[in-house]
Motif scaffolding. Sequence first.
Motif, short mmCIF file in Angstrom:
data_model
loop_
_atom_site.label_atom_id
_atom_site.label_comp_id
_atom_site.label_asym_id
_atom_site.label_seq_id
_atom_site.Cartn_x
_atom_site.Cartn_y
_atom_site.Cartn_z
N SER A 1 -4.81 21.28 -20.81
CA SER A 1 -5.06 21.20 -20.25
C SER A 1 -4.71 21.90 -18.24
N LEU A 2 -3.23 20.55 -18.42
CA LEU A 2 -2.22 20.64 -17.02
C LEU A 2 -2.49 22.14 -16.80
N ALA A 3 -1.94 23.03 -17.86
CA ALA A 3 -1.09 24.66 -17.45
C ALA A 3 -2.62 25.17 -17.10
N GLU A 4 -3.57 25.10 -17.40
CA GLU A 4 -4.93 25.61 -16.90
C GLU A 4 -5.58 25.33 -15.75
N ALA A 5 -5.47 24.04 -15.06
CA ALA A 5 -6.11 23.28 -14.51
C ALA A 5 -4.59 24.20 -12.87
N LEU A 6 -3.67 24.10 -13.35
CA LEU A 6 -2.87 24.48 -12.31
C LEU A 6 -2.89 26.06 -11.84
N LEU A 7 -3.59 26.74 -12.98
CA LEU A 7 -3.81 28.51 -13.40
C LEU A 7 -4.87 28.79 -12.12
N SER A 8 -5.47 27.62 -12.61
CA SER A 8 -7.14 26.97 -12.12
C SER A 8 -6.98 27.01 -10.55
N GLY A 9 -6.20 26.45 -9.71
CA GLY A 9 -5.67 26.66 -7.88
C GLY A 9 -6.23 24.56 -7.99
N ALA A 10 -5.35 23.85 -8.75
CA ALA A 10 -6.62 22.72 -8.52
C ALA A 10 -6.01 21.88 -7.64
N THR A 11 -6.32 20.63 -7.26
CA THR A 11 -5.52 20.30 -6.09
C THR A 11 -4.45 19.07 -5.93
N PRO A 12 -3.14 19.00 -6.18
CA PRO A 12 -2.66 17.84 -6.26
C PRO A 12 -3.23 16.44 -7.01
N GLU A 13 -4.08 15.97 -6.71
CA GLU A 13 -4.27 15.22 -6.89
C GLU A 13 -5.57 15.26 -8.79
N GLU A 14 -5.99 16.33 -8.77
CA GLU A 14 -6.56 16.68 -9.87
C GLU A 14 -5.75 17.21 -11.05
N LEU A 15 -3.80 17.75 -10.30
CA LEU A 15 -3.12 17.78 -11.73
C LEU A 15 -3.04 16.69 -12.08
N ASN A 16 -3.12 15.56 -10.68
CA ASN A 16 -1.90 13.96 -11.76
C ASN A 16 -3.45 13.40 -12.41
#
Length: 441
Positions: free
Chosen positions: A3-18
């Motif tokens: 899910s971390l990788a999916e969020a990153l590749l979908s353009g998530a903000t730093p706050e969302e990545l954390n």
Amino acid sequence: MDSLAEALLSGATPEELNRHPVPDEYIAAHISAADVGMFDGVADKDVRKSIRVGKVPMPELAPDEVLVAVMASSINFNTVWSATFEPLPTFNFLKRYARLGGFAARHDRPYQVIGSDAAGVVVRAGAGVSRWGTGDHVVVSCIQVDDHEPATHADSMVSENQRAWGYETNFGGLAHYAVVKASQLIAKPAHLTWEEAGSNMLTASTSYRMLIGDKGARIKLGDIVLVWGATGGLGAFAVQMVRSAGGIPVGVVSSEAKAAAARALGCEAVVNRAEIGLDGDPTPEKTIEQGKRLGKIIRREVGEDPHVVFDYVGRATFGISVFVVRRGGTVVTCGSSTGYTHEYDNRYLWMNSKRILGCHAANLHEQAECSRLFGLGKVSPILSGVHSLAETGEAARLVQTNQHMGKIGVLCMAPREGLGVTDPELREKIGAARLNPLRKL
């Protein structure tokens, strides 16, 4: 994909990545301690047989480390050394490192994640990290240092505890994630794609230290520089740096196709090694004859003997390098891909006041200065091909058998080429057509 990788590749903000958990496992190109000895008595040590791509456990993060989601990496010759277990198994390095205790003990595992280049995004930072944070786009230095060691602060490359990341350490860059010290990070050049940025730092910064930095040959306007292997990962950057510094690069290559590539990179003269009879094991007599032949060609093409010889080939060329460099000149070396035992006629060294200078990788300041040259458009990436992470063995085989030019990139978490550019205006200003000149060939 986690899910971390999916969020990153979908353009998530730093706050969302954390908010997304770090996975317990990740996909990585790695070698196995159980395979040490598999090539004993084997003539062709095919790295495709020893490099595995699959899941490995995620290590704990130390306070001074960051976790980087690796978008792209590349193949270096130390990847080949790791995968052939030569000149000695890298698991010996990991055991020695682990004896320091504490977080170093993590590195001694029955597998090693390999790779000494990476470009990606910081997704976690240890409690002791203040300069970098989640969401930062970075490239990774190939050298880990102990910044508590006094020598590190003079020149980390002469400190006792500097190590080649992904070769003398675990958790390297040919993977979806990499664990690195915060002191390894440099801001990614914003105009480069992930695969371009992930293919530069080890070889480009080594060439920078050898030629430009104050610990190297310090070439100047008008210097003639002989570059062995002028279309290899080190040589292709060396040619560009000599040209940008106002020098005169003379390249030695192994084929007519590579001769065309060397000219495209900026070589003023190109020598096919067949012209000097470079084959077989060097003998004192052959070395002098080959040196005379090469010197005659260089003088015919550019009028003078070289001020500097850039040699990473080793045993096959080193005696010639010492012979052919001019009086008072410098032979600078960073490797020995054809053998570590060098023979040369010392009369030509001492009686002509020549120098031999050893360089290994580059310190963080040199790497940052080298990266700045990419940002200025003075040096360009030299990709000749890009592979997927699953194809790491095939990519490494190309380097092992010298069937490549420049650098072979590897897409890790990036789903395709061409991503990662955050300053398209700068890319347009520098000129995308100037990037990756070897790939066009």
